[in-house]
Design a protein around this motif. Structure first.
Motif, PDB file in Angstrom:
ATOM      1  N   SER A  44     -20.713  20.666  11.063  1.00  0.00           N
ATOM      2  CA  SER A  44     -21.968  19.952  10.821  1.00  0.00           C
ATOM      3  C   SER A  44     -21.728  18.621  10.111  1.00  0.00           C
ATOM      4  O   SER A  44     -22.680  17.928   9.759  1.00  0.00           O
ATOM      5  CB  SER A  44     -22.937  20.814  10.002  1.00  0.00           C
ATOM      6  N   SER A  56     -25.362  19.959   6.879  1.00  0.00           N
ATOM      7  CA  SER A  56     -25.745  21.252   6.310  1.00  0.00           C
ATOM      8  C   SER A  56     -25.828  21.218   4.791  1.00  0.00           C
ATOM      9  O   SER A  56     -26.431  22.094   4.188  1.00  0.00           O
ATOM     10  CB  SER A  56     -24.766  22.339   6.755  1.00  0.00           C
ATOM     11  N   ARG A  57     -25.220  20.193   4.177  1.00  0.00           N
ATOM     12  CA  ARG A  57     -25.279  20.079   2.715  1.00  0.00           C
ATOM     13  C   ARG A  57     -26.121  18.892   2.247  1.00  0.00           C
ATOM     14  O   ARG A  57     -26.338  18.729   1.049  1.00  0.00           O
ATOM     15  CB  ARG A  57     -23.864  19.953   2.143  1.00  0.00           C
ATOM     16  N   GLU A 240     -27.840  27.602   6.352  1.00  0.00           N
ATOM     17  CA  GLU A 240     -26.910  26.604   5.822  1.00  0.00           C
ATOM     18  C   GLU A 240     -25.739  26.327   6.759  1.00  0.00           C
ATOM     19  O   GLU A 240     -25.086  25.298   6.651  1.00  0.00           O
ATOM     20  CB  GLU A 240     -26.381  27.047   4.452  1.00  0.00           C
ATOM     21  N   GLU A 241     -25.457  27.238   7.672  1.00  0.00           N
ATOM     22  CA  GLU A 241     -24.354  27.039   8.616  1.00  0.00           C
ATOM     23  C   GLU A 241     -24.819  26.367   9.912  1.00  0.00           C
ATOM     24  O   GLU A 241     -24.020  26.113  10.807  1.00  0.00           O
ATOM     25  CB  GLU A 241     -23.710  28.390   8.954  1.00  0.00           C
ATOM     26  N   SER A 242     -26.104  26.102  10.018  1.00  0.00           N
ATOM     27  CA  SER A 242     -26.658  25.501  11.235  1.00  0.00           C
ATOM     28  C   SER A 242     -26.388  24.004  11.278  1.00  0.00           C
ATOM     29  O   SER A 242     -26.106  23.366  10.259  1.00  0.00           O
ATOM     30  CB  SER A 242     -28.165  25.750  11.304  1.00  0.00           C
ATOM     31  N   THR A 243     -26.486  23.459  12.471  1.00  0.00           N
ATOM     32  CA  THR A 243     -26.411  22.016  12.694  1.00  0.00           C
ATOM     33  C   THR A 243     -27.746  21.572  13.274  1.00  0.00           C
ATOM     34  O   THR A 243     -28.315  22.281  14.102  1.00  0.00           O
ATOM     35  CB  THR A 243     -25.283  21.683  13.688  1.00  0.00           C
ATOM     36  N   THR A 277     -35.526  25.183   8.996  1.00  0.00           N
ATOM     37  CA  THR A 277     -34.095  24.866   9.056  1.00  0.00           C
ATOM     38  C   THR A 277     -33.856  23.366   9.016  1.00  0.00           C
ATOM     39  O   THR A 277     -32.997  22.880   8.271  1.00  0.00           O
ATOM     40  CB  THR A 277     -33.475  25.463  10.331  1.00  0.00           C
ATOM     41  N   LEU A 281     -31.754  21.273   6.200  1.00  0.00           N
ATOM     42  CA  LEU A 281     -30.548  20.537   6.556  1.00  0.00           C
ATOM     43  C   LEU A 281     -30.655  19.043   6.267  1.00  0.00           C
ATOM     44  O   LEU A 281     -29.657  18.408   5.915  1.00  0.00           O
ATOM     45  CB  LEU A 281     -30.227  20.741   8.041  1.00  0.00           C
TER      46      LEU A 281
END
Length: 318
Positions: A44, A56-57, A240-243, A277, A281
């Motif tokens: 991401s 993601s961060r 949090e792991e999504s793009t 989401t 993000l």
């Protein structure tokens, strides 16, 4: 703690992340699309136009120094030595040209001799004729032959068609994509003048419904940029792991002036999850506002209810 000189710091600040990875960690660099790269460790994290952003961060920067400190958790002196020490030991060898990925070839359906069925279909869903005419004049929309589908086109920055989504006008349940479609370039309408705001929709028809509502309210329906996604956005189980959606990433890369995003996603479980989401993000890098349709499941439902073309569900149950 290691000591670094001002000269070392200045040299370290000059190196951008793409150059650093290409030169010293080529195994970590992954080509994403066009001039966009990502890393093998963090998919991401996107690098483009001299900048990088870890979606993601919600953090980003320009230099390799920023990356080593914010992503690799190095101390400032260690990061400077990592860059300047590397630069002093390893001469900047000429970079091996990366084999370009074979571009997708978009196969657009044949055009019909007229657009009558598409016009009738869209006006039947409440879309104002001004918006339909604009889309046809700019070649964003046409009627296909022999199936009479509505074909919505997405373009890249060079105005080259890269994506096409199809919507049935005779078989109303039919939805599809043209072969070779690149989801990074979905259907969009730019603002009339430069705008820092982007409105995001699940479908081209929802986008046109919002524009119609703006026009009916006496506002400039092209006051802001509008982008539809290539279908329903499905994030990973761990948000949090999504793009973010590919089309949204590409748009923000292409139009770096945008700092505010308004979400007009569906009022159902997938739509609410997608909105949540995207907000997680992109905040705090962007001001993200979630605007639900005032009535109905989506923007087209609300438009049809407002025009009297559809009864609200709560009345149907009475």
């Amino acid at each position: 703690m290691p000591y670094v000189t001002l000269e070392q710091i200045e040299r370290a600040k000059q190196m951008d992340l793409l150059t650093y990875l290409q030169t010293f960690e080529p195994q970590e660099l992954v080509h994403f699309s066009g001039n966009v790269f990502t890393t093998r460790t963090h998919d991401s994290l996107k690098i483009s136009n001299g900048k990088w952003c870890w979606w993601s961060r919600g953090i980003g920067g320009r230099s390799a120094l920023d990356y080593l400190i914010k992503v690799r958790d190095m101390t400032f002196p260690d990061a400077v030595i990592q860059i300047d020490g590397q630069a002093g030991i390893v001469p900047p060898a000429p970079l091996k040209a990366q084999e370009p990925a074979e571009p997708k070839k978009l196969l657009l359906p044949e055009k019909n001799e007229n657009n009558d069925r598409v016009i009738a279909y869209l006006t039947g869903r409440g879309i104002h004729r001004d918006l339909i005419d604009y889309c046809m004049e700019t070649e964003r929309l046409y009627e296909s032959h022999p199936y009479h589908n509505a074909v919505f086109i997405g373009f890249d920055r060079k105005d080259t068609p890269k994506y096409a989504t199809l919507r049935g006008t005779t078989n109303r349940r039919y939805m599809g994509e043209a072969n070779g479609s690149d989801k990074h370039f979905s259907f969009s309408i730019p603002s009339r003048k430069e705008s820092r705001r982007l409105h995001l929709f699940e479908s081209a028809i929802d986008l046109l419904s919002y524009g119609t509502l703006e026009l009916l309210s006496g506002r400039d329906w092209r006051g802001d940029n509008c982008l539809s996604l290539a279908g329903i956005y499905k994030p990973k189980k761990n948000i949090e792991e999504s793009t973010p959606p590919a089309a949204l990433i590409q748009y923000l890369e292409d139009f770096s002036q945008i700092d505010g995003i308004v979400l007009h996603l569906d009022n159902d479980v997938p739509g609410r999850l997608a909105a949540k989401t995207i907000k997680v993000l992109l905040s705090p890098s962007f001001a993200v506002i979630d605007e639900l349709p005032k009535r109905g499941k989506d923007m087209n439902d609300y438009l049809k209810i407002r025009l009297g073309l559809q009864r609200p569900k709560e009345l149907e149950r009475l």
